[in-house]
Design a protein around this motif. Structure first.
Motif, PDB file in Angstrom:
ATOM      1  N   TRP A   1      53.186 -15.839  19.460  1.00  0.00           N
ATOM      2  CA  TRP A   1      51.726 -15.767  19.537  1.00  0.00           C
ATOM      3  C   TRP A   1      51.137 -14.766  18.555  1.00  0.00           C
ATOM      4  CZ3 TRP A   1      50.898 -15.566  25.590  1.00  0.00           C
ATOM      5  CH2 TRP A   1      51.247 -16.826  26.111  1.00  0.00           C
ATOM      6  N   LEU A   2      51.833 -13.632  18.406  1.00  0.00           N
ATOM      7  CA  LEU A   2      51.252 -12.523  17.644  1.00  0.00           C
ATOM      8  C   LEU A   2      52.173 -12.129  16.494  1.00  0.00           C
ATOM      9  CD1 LEU A   2      50.100 -10.348  20.682  1.00  0.00           C
ATOM     10  CD2 LEU A   2      48.608 -11.611  19.129  1.00  0.00           C
TER      11      LEU A   2
ATOM     12  N   TRP B   1      39.370 -13.339   8.549  1.00  0.00           N
ATOM     13  CA  TRP B   1      40.075 -12.079   8.353  1.00  0.00           C
ATOM     14  C   TRP B   1      40.048 -11.256   9.632  1.00  0.00           C
ATOM     15  CZ3 TRP B   1      39.216  -6.860   8.781  1.00  0.00           C
ATOM     16  CH2 TRP B   1      40.224  -6.050   8.227  1.00  0.00           C
ATOM     17  N   TRP B   2      38.888 -11.200  10.279  1.00  0.00           N
ATOM     18  CA  TRP B   2      38.763 -10.416  11.507  1.00  0.00           C
ATOM     19  C   TRP B   2      39.647 -10.966  12.611  1.00  0.00           C
ATOM     20  CZ3 TRP B   2      37.255  -5.727  12.238  1.00  0.00           C
ATOM     21  CH2 TRP B   2      36.384  -5.150  11.304  1.00  0.00           C
ATOM     22  N   VAL B   3      39.713 -12.279  12.718  1.00  0.00           N
ATOM     23  CA  VAL B   3      40.574 -12.882  13.744  1.00  0.00           C
ATOM     24  C   VAL B   3      42.021 -12.493  13.481  1.00  0.00           C
ATOM     25  CG1 VAL B   3      41.478 -15.062  14.645  1.00  0.00           C
ATOM     26  CG2 VAL B   3      39.024 -14.810  14.183  1.00  0.00           C
TER      27      VAL B   3
ATOM     28  N   LEU C   1      42.558  -8.806  14.246  1.00  0.00           N
ATOM     29  CA  LEU C   1      42.570  -8.579  15.687  1.00  0.00           C
ATOM     30  C   LEU C   1      43.941  -8.915  16.282  1.00  0.00           C
ATOM     31  CD1 LEU C   1      40.124  -7.608  17.282  1.00  0.00           C
ATOM     32  CD2 LEU C   1      39.940  -9.901  18.230  1.00  0.00           C
ATOM     33  N   LYS C   2      44.542  -9.983  15.777  1.00  0.00           N
ATOM     34  CA  LYS C   2      45.873 -10.364  16.255  1.00  0.00           C
ATOM     35  C   LYS C   2      46.885  -9.265  15.944  1.00  0.00           C
ATOM     36  CE  LYS C   2      45.834 -15.400  16.116  1.00  0.00           C
ATOM     37  NZ  LYS C   2      46.326 -16.542  15.329  1.00  0.00           N
ATOM     38  N   HIS C   3      46.694  -8.602  14.799  1.00  0.00           N
ATOM     39  CA  HIS C   3      47.594  -7.516  14.439  1.00  0.00           C
ATOM     40  C   HIS C   3      47.320  -6.266  15.265  1.00  0.00           C
ATOM     41  CE1 HIS C   3      48.234 -10.009  10.869  1.00  0.00           C
ATOM     42  NE2 HIS C   3      49.366  -9.357  10.725  1.00  0.00           N
ATOM     43  N   LEU C   4      46.114  -6.156  15.762  1.00  0.00           N
ATOM     44  CA  LEU C   4      45.703  -4.935  16.470  1.00  0.00           C
ATOM     45  C   LEU C   4      46.149  -4.937  17.935  1.00  0.00           C
ATOM     46  CD1 LEU C   4      43.932  -2.324  16.400  1.00  0.00           C
ATOM     47  CD2 LEU C   4      42.003  -3.752  17.056  1.00  0.00           C
ATOM     48  N   ILE C   5      46.233  -6.117  18.547  1.00  0.00           N
ATOM     49  CA  ILE C   5      46.423  -6.197  20.003  1.00  0.00           C
ATOM     50  C   ILE C   5      47.632  -5.409  20.493  1.00  0.00           C
ATOM     51  CG2 ILE C   5      46.960  -7.762  21.918  1.00  0.00           C
ATOM     52  CD1 ILE C   5      45.227  -9.850  20.541  1.00  0.00           C
TER      53      ILE C   5
END
Lengths: 324, 304
Positions: free
Chosen positions: A163-164, A183-185, A188-192
């Motif tokens: 998923w990530l 880019w933001w999406v 965000l996936k990298h940030l979770i």
């Protein structure tokens, strides 16, 4: 109040001086010649070149002269020049700071938002099933080694489920021209995962703290008074208990800065997050002493001011405390 | 007459009052907390595992350095309980041996920081004045250091080794104990019994060692217990960054470090088991510390 601020600032001066001495001392413990790093078996340095490098970094001076030179540059805002990158430390650090602030700051906000209600509720229902569960999990959260937790998450969400992404700040090599949203999406996936890892330990610590604060305030006489004059329980909790229980949390915020940065260092390392902590680790691995010394100093100063502002906020918010 | 006296003693013995020494009181108090007792049991088990790692691995497992050439990256199985690593070494044996270094580091760091912290705290609290100001300022400076950054700096500068890790972690762990000891001594030194020993001419260090220190032991023990957990975590964290005790000597942290690259290929057990041991140890120490805090506090025990 002004006098208190002044005195509090004065106390910080000796602390800063000792900090710089310790930082300088650690680096002096290094065995070997710092100039050896410029040498390779194919290109041994001549005595002349060696002397030139010595002079360039001021290493030919006696220790106390080197120390005072370093400190006076520090106070002029010059953190030194990196050995490895041959660029000012400040420039190298400045584009990594926002990335650490993003991770650590979001984690701090998130953990407070989660921990304050949990801790409060836990205290109001002391020794209930809910309270015991929360206490148990806060022990688990504190004991959970963050690097291990991070690896388990990677194993589950990246390797098994897919998923990530496993690491980095955003996917490299993709042009998002004109499509900022994607880019933001991706970001965000990298940030979770890093955010979750960093927040877990904080929630555990903060909710325990909040619980003990609320329990302490609940025992105070004015809570009895408020109940005795017939106020609704919700009003007592919101207006009387919470307001007073939240005061020390302000202090905790200042004190939690070093822990937050330390936690961020390992988390950044696991997820290859391009922040301060990862940069520091790379620099110490490469024995890039100006970067190591500059960053240690910077982080100590941030911590020191964190504590200072926490004390100040506490003094302003709590009129019962007299400072003179 | 003599009979009467012995009769009285019997009454006292039967009521059990005479048996309630401090240790027994403490033990019965600790017994009330199943979590603390369970944790103590697990920790004793792990301690035994560390002491007898040689015998255990000889009897039921393998040499931690022995390479099974055909069995690289094996999954957990009856032959290799926790699987094998990328070189084909048995992970169960490595973790058993790893407990030795990990636990020793934890205990030695706690000892180190108790010695420094208690000494400085006692001197600071007892003598007061400018000595106190000086030591407390110094302690504040240490408390202000963001731990892992300084650890990384010290360890990379000095080369990671067993003893360097111990003193580097220890030198960052003493300020908490120092503050606790100082605060305790500040209030204890005003008691009458200290005045009494002063009046018969006891010197400063004698009073500190014989009268003050024994009375501050309870919070120091609790704090030292928690320091062991912190040190194990710090060692593992540094090992994870590649700055711990260097391979091939196994520690829980460096097994995890070596297993990191194999996580992506799906060998999750390689990192799972060493981490699990770190986690369970730290969790148990924290539960035990919490239980000790309640059991050693005379206010709690007399109130019930």
């Amino acid at each position: 109040m002004l006098q208190y601020i002044f005195r509090r600032l004065m106390i910080m001066i000796p602390t800063l001086v000792v900090t710089t001495i310790v930082i300088f001392g650690i680096v002096q413990l290094t065995p070997g010649d710092p100039v050896d790093r410029f040498e390779s078996p194919e290109n041994p340095l001549t005595a002349e070149e060696r002397a030139r490098i010595y002079a360039r970094y001021g290493l030919d001076q006696p220790l106390h002269v080197q120390y005072f030179r370093w400190v006076s540059l520090l106070f002029q805002g010059d953190l030194g020049t990196s050995f490895n990158w041959n660029a000012p430390v400040f420039d190298l650090v400045s584009n990594r700071i926002p990335k650490t602030v993003e991770l650590a700051g979001l984690s701090l906000i998130l953990s407070l938002l989660i921990a304050i209600p949990i801790g409060t509720f836990s205290a109001l229902k002391q020794y209930s099933f809910w309270d015991n569960t929360v206490t148990f999990f806060s022990f688990v959260g504190v004991a959970l080694p963050n690097f291990w937790f991070a690896l388990l998450m990677v194993a589950l969400f990246s390797v098994t489920l897919g998923w990530l992404p496993t690491s980095l700040y955003s996917t490299t090599g993709i042009a998002y021209a004109g499509n900022e949203w994607n880019w933001w999406v991706d970001h965000l996936k990298h940030l979770i995962m890093p955010l979750l890892v960093l927040t877990t330990a904080q929630v555990a610590a903060f909710s325990r703290y909040m619980r003990s604060q609320v329990l302490e305030v609940l025992r105070d006489d004015y809570v009895n008074t408020a109940r005795a004059k017939g106020l609704k329980e919700g009003h007592v909790i919101n207006k009387h208990v919470l307001k007073n229980a939240l005061l020390p949390v302000v202090t905790l915020l200042g004190l939690s800065l070093p822990f937050l940065l330390s936690g961020a260092l390992i988390t950044e390392q696991v997820f290859a997050w391009p922040g301060l902590g990862r940069f520091f680790w790379e620099a110490s691995g490469a024995r890039d002493y100006p970067v190591v010394m500059g960053l240690l100093f910077m982080i100590s100063v941030v911590t020191l001011f964190g504590n200072f502002f926490a004390d100040l906020a506490y003094a302003i918010l709590d009129p019962r405390i007299k400072y003179d | 007459m003599a009979q009467q006296v012995s009769g009285k003693i019997n009454v006292v013995e039967k009521s059990g009052l005479q048996n309630r020494t401090y240790i027994k009181l403490f033990w019965s108090q600790l017994n009330k907390s199943p979590l603390a007792m369970g944790s103590l049991f697990v920790l004793i088990l792990f301690g035994a595992m560390a002491v007898f790692s040689g015998q255990i691995t000889e009897q039921i497992a393998y040499d931690p350095l022995k390479v099974f050439v055909g069995d690289r990256n094996e999954q957990p199985s009856p032959t290799h309980w926790f699987g094998t690593d990328h070189l084909g070494r048995d992970l169960f044996s490595r973790i058993i041996w790893g407990s030795q270094i990990s636990l020793t580091i934890g205990i030695l760091v706690a000892l180190f920081s108790v010695i420094i912290g208690a000494l400085l705290g006692a001197i600071s609290g007892f003598f007061g004045g400018w000595i106190d100001t000086l030591i407390m300022r110094f302690t504040d400076v240490w408390l202000n250091f963001p731990g892992i950054f300084f650890l990384i700096a010290i360890v990379t500068v000095l080369e990671p080794s067993f003893w360097n890790l111990i003193w580097a972690i220890g030198i960052l762990s003493w300020p908490g104990i120092c503050r606790i000891v100082r605060a305790n001594i500040l209030s204890l030194k005003e008691r009458e019994y200290i005045l009494a020993s002063r009046s018969i001419g006891a010197g400063g260090f004698r009073i500190i060692l014989r009268h003050l220190m024994p009375n501050t032991m309870a919070p120091v023990i609790v704090n030292a217990t928690l320091t062991v957990a912190g040190a194990i975590l710090a060692e593992a964290g540094l090992s994870y960054l590649g700055l711990g005790v260097q391979p091939p000597t196994p520690t829980w942290g460096n097994i995890l470090f070596e297993g990191k690259p194999y996580l992506i290929t799906g060998n999750f057990w390689y990192t799972f088991f060493p981490g699990l041991f770190i986690f369970v140890t730290v969790l148990c120490i924290n539960f035990l510390g919490d239980g000790l805090r309640d059991a050693l506090d005379p206010k709690v025990s007399s109130g019930k």
